[in-house]
Design an enzyme around this catalytic site. Structure first.
Site, PDB file in Angstrom:
ATOM      1  N   ASP A 198       0.817  -1.214   0.000  1.00 34.77           N
ATOM      2  CA  ASP A 198       0.000   0.000   0.000  1.00 34.77           C
ATOM      3  C   ASP A 198       0.854   1.268   0.000  1.00 34.77           C
ATOM      4  O   ASP A 198       0.720   2.126  -0.880  1.00 34.77           O
ATOM      5  CB  ASP A 198      -0.950  -0.005   1.197  1.00 34.77           C
ATOM      6  CG  ASP A 198      -1.924  -1.171   1.169  1.00 34.77           C
ATOM      7  OD1 ASP A 198      -2.364  -1.541   0.060  1.00 34.77           O
ATOM      8  OD2 ASP A 198      -2.240  -1.714   2.236  1.00 34.77           O
ATOM      9  N   SER A 199       1.716   1.413   0.980  1.00 32.12           N
ATOM     10  CA  SER A 199       2.524   2.631   1.062  1.00 32.12           C
ATOM     11  C   SER A 199       3.537   2.702  -0.075  1.00 32.12           C
ATOM     12  O   SER A 199       3.859   3.799  -0.554  1.00 32.12           O
ATOM     13  CB  SER A 199       3.228   2.716   2.415  1.00 32.12           C
ATOM     14  OG  SER A 199       4.027   1.586   2.665  1.00 32.12           O
ATOM     15  N   CYS A 219      -0.531   3.596  18.175  1.00 30.80           N
ATOM     16  CA  CYS A 219       0.626   3.832  17.319  1.00 30.80           C
ATOM     17  C   CYS A 219       0.353   4.991  16.366  1.00 30.80           C
ATOM     18  O   CYS A 219       1.185   5.885  16.202  1.00 30.80           O
ATOM     19  CB  CYS A 219       0.971   2.569  16.538  1.00 30.80           C
ATOM     20  SG  CYS A 219       2.401   2.748  15.458  1.00 30.80           S
ATOM     21  N   GLY A 265      -0.484   4.950   3.477  1.00 33.02           N
ATOM     22  CA  GLY A 265      -1.202   3.985   2.646  1.00 33.02           C
ATOM     23  C   GLY A 265      -2.487   3.479   3.262  1.00 33.02           C
ATOM     24  O   GLY A 265      -2.984   2.419   2.883  1.00 33.02           O
ATOM     25  N   CYS A 318       1.745  -5.777  15.381  1.00 32.35           N
ATOM     26  CA  CYS A 318       3.040  -6.091  14.773  1.00 32.35           C
ATOM     27  C   CYS A 318       3.994  -6.799  15.716  1.00 32.35           C
ATOM     28  O   CYS A 318       4.852  -7.559  15.279  1.00 32.35           O
ATOM     29  CB  CYS A 318       3.682  -4.814  14.233  1.00 32.35           C
ATOM     30  SG  CYS A 318       4.034  -3.545  15.481  1.00 32.35           S
TER      31      CYS A 318
END
Length: 369
Positions: A22-23, A110, A134, A206
């Protein structure tokens, strides 16, 4: 594409590059469109601090992938060390939340503390004209100001995780993928020849492996596993648990109690170190409080009762509700129909159709019901 006040060839854009498709695609699109693009990747945690796994955002492989894409696009790329900030603002809060009997949502924290605060300020220090990510969400300029809307691709919509974005931050943030589907994003990634075009999406937390959040808590705070009582909501003791960090509201499996009927975690009393269990029917409720309201709707704050839709979990659908202003950024939420497993520490995000009106954190009940 970004509707900036400066011409695109004079605009400097910082793209938050996680190493995912995406990013990376956003950076490629903006570069092709004529913007001066700078890629920034955040290094968020040590693998010896958290539990490492593949498919995690901002892990070692992702940093490599982001740098590889930046080299391919011939754009500057920097890796920023935010490990201490991430541990302080996200991991430590994650641990404390579980110790307090809550179900935390670290991805929002985050965004709230690292991405849209520290990274945004860094982009401003670079005198960039915008910070672009993204995320699948839409930012729409209107006569009444900037609005946040759900993404066109409802399956990928990430507005739930961005409810804490402030109005001032939205002045600077842009989300080009909000009008695309994931398939379109992958199409463009392949068109640009990006090596990560078919890379799987990152997982939700994550720094947690295989959903075993209690392992992270126990590793970083070993004294968090204190034995206590498991009590039926009717008042009698059923057994003993090995730490409330092993439980979350709505949990059915791994409770460790044999009973004639299925048992669910109904409530967690952190002060008394008690896990309350009971039948599934006791998980449904219509009324709860949220605190730390971030209001993105008209005016500076919710000032009168309002009919809306709300989501109480990222995986839940939005349901009809009414908001009642309370005090000190607290709001009472009354649902039209009962919802299951409304958990303290999760977010309640407020919508009016596709428009994001804001949201807050689900508060703990003051007394055991």
């Amino acid at each position: 594409m970004l509707n900036l006040k400066v011409a695109k060839e004079q605009a400097t854009i910082v793209v938050a590059m996680s190493g995912g498709v995406d990013s990376s695609t956003v950076a490629a699109i903006l570069k092709e469109d004529g913007y001066n693009v700078i890629g920034i990747t955040m290094q968020l945690y040590n693998h010896d601090t958290a539990i490492n796994r593949k498919g995690a955002c901002c892990a070692g492989q992702d940093i490599y992938d982001a740098k590889f894409v930046a080299n391919q696009l011939q754009i500057p790329h920097y890796v920023l060390n935010y490990k201490d900030k991430f541990k302080e603002s996200v991991i430590d809060n994650f641990i404390e939340s579980y110790i307090n009997g809550e179900t935390p949502l670290p991805c929002v924290q985050c965004n709230q503390s690292v991405k849209f605060h520290d990274l945004l300020n860094f982009a401003k220090d670079l005198q960039a004209d915008a910070l672009v990510t993204g995320h699948y969400v839409r930012r729409i300029d209107t006569a009444n100001g900037i609005e946040l809307h759900k993404a066109v691709d409802s399956k990928k919509d990430q507005s739930y995780f961005l409810f804490a974005t402030t109005k001032s931050q939205l002045q600077y943030l842009h989300f080009p993928l909000g009008n695309m589907t994931k398939d379109e994003t992958r199409y463009h990634a392949n068109r640009y020849g990006l090596h990560i075009a078919d890379k799987p999406d990152s997982q939700d937390i994550c720094f947690v492996a295989d959903g075993a959040y209690h392992n992270v808590v126990a590793k970083l705070k070993p004294n968090a596993k204190k034995p206590g009582k498991i009590v039926h909501i009717d008042g009698y003791i059923l057994g003993e648990h090995q730490g409330i960090i092993n439980f979350t509201i709505g949990q059915r499996r791994r409770i460790g109690i044999s009973f004639s009927d299925p048992l669910y975690v109904i409530n967690i009393d952190a002060q008394q170190n008690i896990v309350y269990v009971g039948p599934e029917s006791k998980l449904f409720k219509t009324t709860f409080m949220i605190h730390s309201l971030n209001w993105l709707g008209p005016g500076n704050m919710l000032v009168e009762p309002l009919d809306v839709e709300v989501k109480v979990r990222s995986t839940h659908s939005a349901v009809r509700a009414k908001l009642y202003p309370y005090s000190n950024s607290m709001v009472k939420v009354i649902l039209n129909e009962p919802e299951k497993a409304i958990a303290p520490g999760q977010a309640c995000v407020i919508y009016k159709g596709d428009l994001v009106l804001g949201g807050g954190w689900i508060a703990k009940e003051q007394t055991q019901s």
